[in-house]
Design an enzyme around this catalytic site. Structure first.
Site, PDB file in Angstrom:
ATOM      1  N   LYS A   1      37.047  73.196  26.877  1.00  0.00           N
ATOM      2  CA  LYS A   1      37.165  72.621  25.528  1.00  0.00           C
ATOM      3  C   LYS A   1      36.715  73.570  24.428  1.00  0.00           C
ATOM      4  CE  LYS A   1      36.973  67.746  26.842  1.00  0.00           C
ATOM      5  NZ  LYS A   1      36.351  66.438  26.628  1.00  0.00           N
TER       6      LYS A   1
ATOM      7  N   ASP B   1      38.465  62.821  21.376  1.00  0.00           N
ATOM      8  CA  ASP B   1      37.353  62.060  21.967  1.00  0.00           C
ATOM      9  C   ASP B   1      36.635  61.272  20.866  1.00  0.00           C
ATOM     10  OD1 ASP B   1      37.734  62.954  24.587  1.00  0.00           O
ATOM     11  OD2 ASP B   1      36.476  64.725  24.292  1.00  0.00           O
TER      12      ASP B   1
HETATM   13  P1  NAP Z   1      28.764  68.252  30.407  1.00  0.00           P
HETATM   14  O1  NAP Z   1      29.035  69.026  29.157  1.00  0.00           O
HETATM   15  O2  NAP Z   1      28.750  68.956  31.720  1.00  0.00           O
HETATM   16  O3  NAP Z   1      27.336  67.489  30.207  1.00  0.00           O
HETATM   17  C1  NAP Z   1      26.735  66.806  31.268  1.00  0.00           C
HETATM   18  C2  NAP Z   1      25.511  66.053  30.739  1.00  0.00           C
HETATM   19  O4  NAP Z   1      24.974  65.248  31.822  1.00  0.00           O
HETATM   20  C3  NAP Z   1      24.372  66.953  30.269  1.00  0.00           C
HETATM   21  O5  NAP Z   1      23.747  66.368  29.141  1.00  0.00           O
HETATM   22  C4  NAP Z   1      23.436  66.973  31.479  1.00  0.00           C
HETATM   23  O6  NAP Z   1      22.084  67.229  31.147  1.00  0.00           O
HETATM   24  C5  NAP Z   1      23.567  65.534  31.960  1.00  0.00           C
HETATM   25  N1  NAP Z   1      23.169  65.343  33.346  1.00  0.00           N
HETATM   26  C6  NAP Z   1      23.797  65.812  34.454  1.00  0.00           C
HETATM   27  N2  NAP Z   1      23.140  65.409  35.563  1.00  0.00           N
HETATM   28  C7  NAP Z   1      22.056  64.680  35.147  1.00  0.00           C
HETATM   29  C8  NAP Z   1      21.014  63.989  35.806  1.00  0.00           C
HETATM   30  N3  NAP Z   1      20.918  63.986  37.165  1.00  0.00           N
HETATM   31  N4  NAP Z   1      20.109  63.326  35.068  1.00  0.00           N
HETATM   32  C9  NAP Z   1      20.178  63.311  33.723  1.00  0.00           C
HETATM   33  N5  NAP Z   1      21.154  63.951  33.019  1.00  0.00           N
HETATM   34  C10 NAP Z   1      22.084  64.626  33.734  1.00  0.00           C
HETATM   35  O7  NAP Z   1      29.824  67.065  30.568  1.00  0.00           O
HETATM   36  P2  NAP Z   1      30.623  66.244  29.435  1.00  0.00           P
HETATM   37  O8  NAP Z   1      31.938  66.868  29.202  1.00  0.00           O
HETATM   38  O9  NAP Z   1      29.718  66.013  28.277  1.00  0.00           O
HETATM   39  O10 NAP Z   1      30.898  64.882  30.234  1.00  0.00           O
HETATM   40  C11 NAP Z   1      29.844  63.991  30.584  1.00  0.00           C
HETATM   41  C12 NAP Z   1      30.412  62.828  31.384  1.00  0.00           C
HETATM   42  O11 NAP Z   1      31.329  62.088  30.582  1.00  0.00           O
HETATM   43  C13 NAP Z   1      31.216  63.274  32.615  1.00  0.00           C
HETATM   44  O12 NAP Z   1      30.964  62.374  33.665  1.00  0.00           O
HETATM   45  C14 NAP Z   1      32.659  63.166  32.172  1.00  0.00           C
HETATM   46  O13 NAP Z   1      33.530  62.914  33.257  1.00  0.00           O
HETATM   47  C15 NAP Z   1      32.581  61.980  31.233  1.00  0.00           C
HETATM   48  N6  NAP Z   1      33.635  62.014  30.203  1.00  0.00           N
HETATM   49  C16 NAP Z   1      34.478  60.953  30.119  1.00  0.00           C
HETATM   50  C17 NAP Z   1      35.450  60.911  29.141  1.00  0.00           C
HETATM   51  C18 NAP Z   1      36.354  59.728  29.058  1.00  0.00           C
HETATM   52  O14 NAP Z   1      37.420  59.832  28.460  1.00  0.00           O
HETATM   53  N7  NAP Z   1      35.950  58.598  29.606  1.00  0.00           N
HETATM   54  C19 NAP Z   1      35.599  61.974  28.233  1.00  0.00           C
HETATM   55  C20 NAP Z   1      34.707  63.066  28.337  1.00  0.00           C
HETATM   56  C21 NAP Z   1      33.728  63.068  29.333  1.00  0.00           C
HETATM   57  P3  NAP Z   1      21.469  68.725  31.138  1.00  0.00           P
HETATM   58  O15 NAP Z   1      21.808  69.293  29.788  1.00  0.00           O
HETATM   59  O16 NAP Z   1      20.033  68.510  31.341  1.00  0.00           O
HETATM   60  O17 NAP Z   1      22.142  69.473  32.267  1.00  0.00           O
END
Ligand code: NAP
Length: 269
Positions: free
Chosen positions: A67, A104
């Site tokens: 992204k 988003d």
């Molecule tokens: P990302 O940039 O990889 O961020 C992941 C986040 O999750 C970070 O803040 C990370 O914290 C946290 N995290 C991971 N494991 C953790 C744990 N065990 N305990 C606490 N925090 C934890 O991912 P993203 O793109 O923001 O996406 C996040 C989620 O949203 C994903 O599951 C994705 O599939 C979903 N999503 C869904 C949509 C939709 O359309 N529904 C759209 C976008 C994303 P740290 O910084 O500490 O690593």
């Protein structure tokens, strides 16, 4: 000649976007359009995307981990994409123009059953989804957007760029948006990993889980049980996808057709 759309990611094999968009294209009578999966490793992303218009592509969705690279290669960007610092939608114009947007943000706002204006909000996470959520909630007038992240410095960076305030402990909020990946894996325990007190999730609150998982997430099951209004990650996926579809085709997307296609897959897996 066919017109192509697609989703670029790495990995992208499990994306529900092709089924969802192809259902919307069929419902809109756009029979000469196809939406494909584009598995692109990071080192091939920019050169491949720049070649797509010549191969008949009108635009693409972009997902993890591309992204930020998508925004960087664009020749123009919406204010939303520039502010969030990431693009999930690219639209190709003439002469090599690449327009970047971030759906988003409108996707989250469309899927919310309550108006965020004047409400308190708690965003969990500091990745791309959290950045879009904080920007969306603040631009919609949420009263006090708190941001929590496991790695605090990332929450501090997010707040410095987009506003809100960093919190360390559970806080009651009218709107809770889980933008971490907690809940994705079987055995994840959201009430252990996240600063959430189940007792604060009641009829007055709305809980959004960006994570989508067949059968739903434990966070939403508990919130629903306590009377909170819940929004699933599938509803967010549909709303952001519909907004991208409308930018590429100029045609309204059938949310019902999209929902039918993604729910079928969710039930299947
Ligand atoms: P990302 O940039 O990889 O961020 C992941 C986040 O999750 C970070 O803040 C990370 O914290 C946290 N995290 C991971 N494991 C953790 C744990 N065990 N305990 C606490 N925090 C934890 O991912 P993203 O793109 O923001 O996406 C996040 C989620 O949203 C994903 O599951 C994705 O599939 C979903 N999503 C869904 C949509 C939709 O359309 N529904 C759209 C976008 C994303 P740290 O910084 O500490 O690593």
């Amino acid at each position: 000649m066919l017109t192509y759309l697609g989703v670029a990611g790495w990995p992208v094999a499990h994306s529900r976007s092709p089924a969802m968009h192809n259902a919307a294209l069929a419902a809109a009578g756009l029979h000469g359009w196809r939406y494909l999966k584009l598995p692109l490793p990071p080192e091939r992303f920019a050169e491949t995307v720049r070649a797509l218009p010549r191969a008949g592509f009108r635009g693409i969705n972009v997902t993890i981990p591309h992204k930020e690279a998508a925004l960087a290669l664009a020749t123009e960007a919406t204010e939303v994409a520039a502010a969030v610092g990431a693009a999930n939608t690219l639209t190709f114009g003439s002469g090599g123009a690449v327009h970047a947007d971030n759906t988003d943000v409108p996707g989250l706002l469309e899927a919310l059953p309550v108006d965020p204006a004047g409400r308190t909000a708690l965003v969990l996470g500091a990745g791309g989804a959290a950045r879009a959520a904080v920007f969306a909630l603040r631009s919609a007038g949420a009263a006090d957007v708190r941001v929590w992240n496991r790695t605090r410095p990332r929450a501090e960076q997010l707040v410095a760029a987009l506003g809100g305030r960093v919190v360390d402990a559970p806080e009651t909020a009218a709107l809770v948006v889980n933008c971490t990946s907690v809940g994705l894996r079987d055995g994840d325990r959201p009430f252990k990993s996240l600063p959430l007190d189940a007792d604060t999730l009641d009829v007055g609150s709305c809980v959004v889980d960006m994570v989508y998982k067949p059968g739903g997430t434990d966070l939403l099951a508990e919130a629903r049980r306590r009377g909170a209004t819940v929004v699933t990650g599938l509803e967010i996926l549909i709303a952001q996808g519909a907004a991208s579809f409308e930018r590429w085709t100029g045609t309204s997307a059938s949310r019902e057709a999209m929902r039918g296609a993604v729910v079928e897959i969710a039930d299947d897996t």
